[in-house]
Scaffold this motif. Sequence first.
Motif, PDB file in Angstrom:
ATOM      1  N   ILE A 238       0.813  -1.201   0.000  1.00  0.00           N
ATOM      2  CA  ILE A 238       0.000   0.000   0.000  1.00  0.00           C
ATOM      3  C   ILE A 238       0.856   1.265   0.000  1.00  0.00           C
ATOM      4  N   GLU A 239       2.167   1.112  -0.253  1.00  0.00           N
ATOM      5  CA  GLU A 239       3.044   2.290  -0.261  1.00  0.00           C
ATOM      6  C   GLU A 239       2.683   3.264  -1.366  1.00  0.00           C
ATOM      7  N   ARG A 240       2.165   2.763  -2.493  1.00  0.00           N
ATOM      8  CA  ARG A 240       1.861   3.633  -3.620  1.00  0.00           C
ATOM      9  C   ARG A 240       0.386   4.034  -3.681  1.00  0.00           C
ATOM     10  N   CYS A 241      -0.402   3.627  -2.723  1.00  0.00           N
ATOM     11  CA  CYS A 241      -1.839   3.878  -2.788  1.00  0.00           C
ATOM     12  C   CYS A 241      -2.147   5.371  -2.643  1.00  0.00           C
ATOM     13  N   ALA A 242      -3.155   5.819  -3.379  1.00  0.00           N
ATOM     14  CA  ALA A 242      -3.584   7.213  -3.307  1.00  0.00           C
ATOM     15  C   ALA A 242      -4.422   7.479  -2.064  1.00  0.00           C
ATOM     16  N   VAL A 243      -5.160   6.488  -1.598  1.00  0.00           N
ATOM     17  CA  VAL A 243      -6.031   6.658  -0.439  1.00  0.00           C
ATOM     18  C   VAL A 243      -6.076   5.340   0.322  1.00  0.00           C
ATOM     19  N   ASP A 264      -7.843   3.056  15.761  1.00  0.00           N
ATOM     20  CA  ASP A 264      -6.670   3.569  16.462  1.00  0.00           C
ATOM     21  C   ASP A 264      -5.508   2.581  16.411  1.00  0.00           C
ATOM     22  N   ALA A 265      -5.811   1.299  16.576  1.00  0.00           N
ATOM     23  CA  ALA A 265      -4.763   0.278  16.548  1.00  0.00           C
ATOM     24  C   ALA A 265      -4.110   0.203  15.173  1.00  0.00           C
ATOM     25  N   LEU A 266      -4.929   0.279  14.121  1.00  0.00           N
ATOM     26  CA  LEU A 266      -4.378   0.207  12.772  1.00  0.00           C
ATOM     27  C   LEU A 266      -3.594   1.468  12.429  1.00  0.00           C
ATOM     28  N   GLU A 267      -4.071   2.626  12.897  1.00  0.00           N
ATOM     29  CA  GLU A 267      -3.349   3.869  12.643  1.00  0.00           C
ATOM     30  C   GLU A 267      -1.973   3.848  13.305  1.00  0.00           C
ATOM     31  N   HIS A 268      -1.891   3.235  14.462  1.00  0.00           N
ATOM     32  CA  HIS A 268      -0.604   3.123  15.139  1.00  0.00           C
ATOM     33  C   HIS A 268       0.361   2.286  14.309  1.00  0.00           C
ATOM     34  N   GLU A 269      -0.112   1.186  13.742  1.00  0.00           N
ATOM     35  CA  GLU A 269       0.757   0.339  12.931  1.00  0.00           C
ATOM     36  C   GLU A 269       1.185   1.048  11.657  1.00  0.00           C
ATOM     37  N   LEU A 270       0.290   1.801  11.033  1.00  0.00           N
ATOM     38  CA  LEU A 270       0.637   2.529   9.820  1.00  0.00           C
ATOM     39  C   LEU A 270       1.676   3.608  10.111  1.00  0.00           C
ATOM     40  N   ALA A 271       1.579   4.227  11.278  1.00  0.00           N
ATOM     41  CA  ALA A 271       2.534   5.271  11.638  1.00  0.00           C
ATOM     42  C   ALA A 271       3.910   4.693  11.922  1.00  0.00           C
ATOM     43  N   GLN A 272       3.960   3.446  12.395  1.00  0.00           N
ATOM     44  CA  GLN A 272       5.242   2.818  12.722  1.00  0.00           C
ATOM     45  C   GLN A 272       5.953   2.255  11.500  1.00  0.00           C
ATOM     46  N   TYR A 273       5.208   2.070  10.411  1.00  0.00           N
ATOM     47  CA  TYR A 273       5.805   1.462   9.217  1.00  0.00           C
ATOM     48  C   TYR A 273       6.585   2.514   8.435  1.00  0.00           C
ATOM     49  N   THR A 274       7.796   2.180   8.042  1.00  0.00           N
ATOM     50  CA  THR A 274       8.650   3.088   7.273  1.00  0.00           C
ATOM     51  C   THR A 274       8.738   2.585   5.837  1.00  0.00           C
ATOM     52  N   PRO A 275       8.228   3.342   4.871  1.00  0.00           N
ATOM     53  CA  PRO A 275       8.291   2.899   3.472  1.00  0.00           C
ATOM     54  C   PRO A 275       9.733   2.820   2.989  1.00  0.00           C
ATOM     55  N   ALA A 276       9.983   1.856   2.126  1.00  0.00           N
ATOM     56  CA  ALA A 276      11.317   1.722   1.544  1.00  0.00           C
ATOM     57  C   ALA A 276      11.510   2.657   0.369  1.00  0.00           C
ATOM     58  N   LEU A 277      10.411   3.035  -0.289  1.00  0.00           N
ATOM     59  CA  LEU A 277      10.515   3.908  -1.455  1.00  0.00           C
ATOM     60  C   LEU A 277      10.667   5.355  -1.032  1.00  0.00           C
ATOM     61  N   ALA A 279      10.191   9.577  -1.822  1.00  0.00           N
ATOM     62  CA  ALA A 279       9.018  10.368  -2.175  1.00  0.00           C
ATOM     63  C   ALA A 279       8.803  10.412  -3.678  1.00  0.00           C
ATOM     64  N   GLU A 280       9.903  10.555  -4.450  1.00  0.00           N
ATOM     65  CA  GLU A 280       9.742  10.632  -5.897  1.00  0.00           C
ATOM     66  C   GLU A 280       9.324   9.303  -6.505  1.00  0.00           C
ATOM     67  N   GLN A 281       9.420   8.220  -5.721  1.00  0.00           N
ATOM     68  CA  GLN A 281       8.992   6.912  -6.204  1.00  0.00           C
ATOM     69  C   GLN A 281       7.606   6.553  -5.707  1.00  0.00           C
ATOM     70  N   GLY A 282       6.929   7.465  -5.041  1.00  0.00           N
ATOM     71  CA  GLY A 282       5.568   7.221  -4.587  1.00  0.00           C
ATOM     72  C   GLY A 282       5.466   6.624  -3.207  1.00  0.00           C
ATOM     73  N   GLY A 283       6.541   6.573  -2.440  1.00  0.00           N
ATOM     74  CA  GLY A 283       6.520   5.926  -1.139  1.00  0.00           C
ATOM     75  C   GLY A 283       6.622   6.895   0.016  1.00  0.00           C
ATOM     76  N   VAL A 284       5.732   7.892   0.090  1.00  0.00           N
ATOM     77  CA  VAL A 284       5.777   8.838   1.197  1.00  0.00           C
ATOM     78  C   VAL A 284       5.205   8.196   2.443  1.00  0.00           C
ATOM     79  N   ASP A 285       5.317   8.913   3.551  1.00  0.00           N
ATOM     80  CA  ASP A 285       4.831   8.417   4.835  1.00  0.00           C
ATOM     81  C   ASP A 285       3.340   8.101   4.729  1.00  0.00           C
ATOM     82  N   LEU A 286       2.965   6.905   5.210  1.00  0.00           N
ATOM     83  CA  LEU A 286       1.563   6.496   5.110  1.00  0.00           C
ATOM     84  C   LEU A 286       0.641   7.402   5.908  1.00  0.00           C
ATOM     85  N   ALA A 287       1.165   8.096   6.909  1.00  0.00           N
ATOM     86  CA  ALA A 287       0.316   8.990   7.704  1.00  0.00           C
ATOM     87  C   ALA A 287      -0.183  10.169   6.880  1.00  0.00           C
TER      88      ALA A 287
END
Length: 494
Positions: A238-243, A264-277, A279-287
Motif C-alpha cells: 500500500i506504499e503507492r496507494c492514493a487513499v 486507532d490500533a491500525l493507525e498506530h501500525e501505519l505510523a510505525q511502518y517506514t516505506p522503503a521507497l 518520495a519521488e517513487q511514490g513511497g511517502v509516509d503512510l500517515a
Amino acid sequence: MEAFVSRFVDRVTIHVAAGDGGHGCASVHREKFKPLGGPDGGNGGKGGDVQLVVDPNVHTLLDFHYRPNASASNGKPGKGGMRNGAQGEDLVLPVPDGTVVLSPDGEVLADLVGVGTTFVAAAGGRGGLGNAALASKARKAPGFALLGEPGEQLELVLELKSVADVGLVGFPSAGKSSLISVLSAARPKIADYPFTTLVPNLGVVTAGETVFTVADVPGLIPGASEGRGLGLDFLRHIERCAVLVHVVDCATLEPGRDPLSDVDALEHELAQYTPALKAEQGGVDLAERPRMVVLNKMDVPEARELAELVRADVEARGWPVFEVSTASRDGLRELSFAMAAEVERYRAQLPPPEPARVVVRPTAVDDGGFTVEPDPEVEDAYVVRGEKPERWVRQTDFNNSEAVGFLADRLAKLGVEDALAKQGAEPGSQVTIGSMTFDWEPSTPAGVAGVLGRRGTDLRIEHDDRVSASERKAAKKARRSSLDESGRFLEDQD
C-alpha cells in the motif's frame, strides 16, 4: 485427489551472475614466404548481462523463489585472423509491475514500474583485447593478449509493491475480501475465520469514467509493524496507494473491540511502518495519505446501531464515513464514487507523464583516479586502489612476462610508481593491487616504454626460464659436433 494451491511470493533474495568476458588472442599471421605477417589476434567477446524486465504476464515472484540463481553466458575468446569472439547472450528475467530491487543492506537500486521497464542487475565482463589491438610502434608484434574481465556477481532482494490506487486495511475478517469481490470482478477466498486471506488481492473498479485498482492488506493486527502476524509482509503493497480505507467490522463479537479502537490500533501500525521507497517513487509516509472509514456489515441490526454511535466520533477526525453491506450491497455505489474522486484528485497532483525513453548513464571506466595507502596489516607494504589499476590487473596474464611488463608500463604512465615513491616505497616493498600482491621494482620513468626483448618476454622481468632461439641453436650445434663421421656419438665408440 491432490489439491494444487497457488502461492503468492512478494519478497525473494536472488543471486545473479553476469557472464565473463572472453580472453583476447595472441596470434601472428603466417603464410608461405611471409612467416611473420604481423599480429592478428582478435578481441574477446563481452559477457552477457542479467536484466530485469517488467512483464505484464507475471504477477508474482514465485519463479525466483524456486530458482534464485541466475547466470548469463560468457563471451567467447578471440581467434587468429582478426576474428573477435562472440558476445555472451543477455539473460532477461521477467518481473511483475511494481517490483523494487534492493541491496542486501536495504538500499533501493531500482523501482520497476511500467511494462517494459528494464534494469541491468549485473553487467557482463569486458572482453580482453587481442594482440592486434595492442600493437604499437614500441610493440609491433606483442606476444600477449589481455584477459577477459569477470562479470558482476551480486545478491539482490526483490520486493513486489502492488501498483494499486486504493488500499484496504482492517483487522482479519473485517470484510476486505468481500468488499473487493462486490466492487470488482475479483474472486478472492472468503470465509468466516481469521487470516483467510494469505495473499494481497487486487481488483479493478469502474466508477463512472474513472477506473482504478483496489488492494487489501491481509492479516493486519496490532504489532504488525514489528513483525507480528502477516501484516509486515504485506504493508509494502500500500506504499503507492492514493487513499487508505479502514474497513471496520461493526458486527464483531470479540470482547474489548469496537470500531474506534480498531481504527486507532491500525493507525498506530501505519505510523510505525517506514516505506522503503522515496518520495519521488511514490513511497511517502503512510500517515500523509487520505483516509476513509467503511463501517461494514450493516445488514446486521446490532452493527447498524453501533455505527450510529461511533459515526460522529469518526467524522470529527475529518475522515468521510460510509456505511455499507457487502451482503445486501447497500452503500457500495456511494463508496466507489468517493474512492474514484480521491484517486482523481491524487492523479491530478502528479506531474504530467513523459514519454518513455532509454537513459544511458555509462560508468566512467577511464577515470584515472587512484589512491596509494600504507597497508595497515603489513609493515613496509602499500595498497593501490582505483578502477583503472584494478581493472588492468584483472586483465593481465601473470604467466606471460611481456604482459607483466606491459602492466608495469601502464601503471608507470598512470603515475602509480611516482605515487608509491612519494609514499616512501622502496624496491622490494610489497604492493597490493586488487587481488594481486607483488614486490615493487621500479621500471622506467612514467610514460616511457620499457626495453623490449623477444616476443612474450620483457627484459625487466627476472627469472625468465624460457629457452631462447639462440640457446636452442647453440644446443643443436653442440649435439652435431658430438657426432663422428659414421653418425654415431663419440662416447659409443668405447
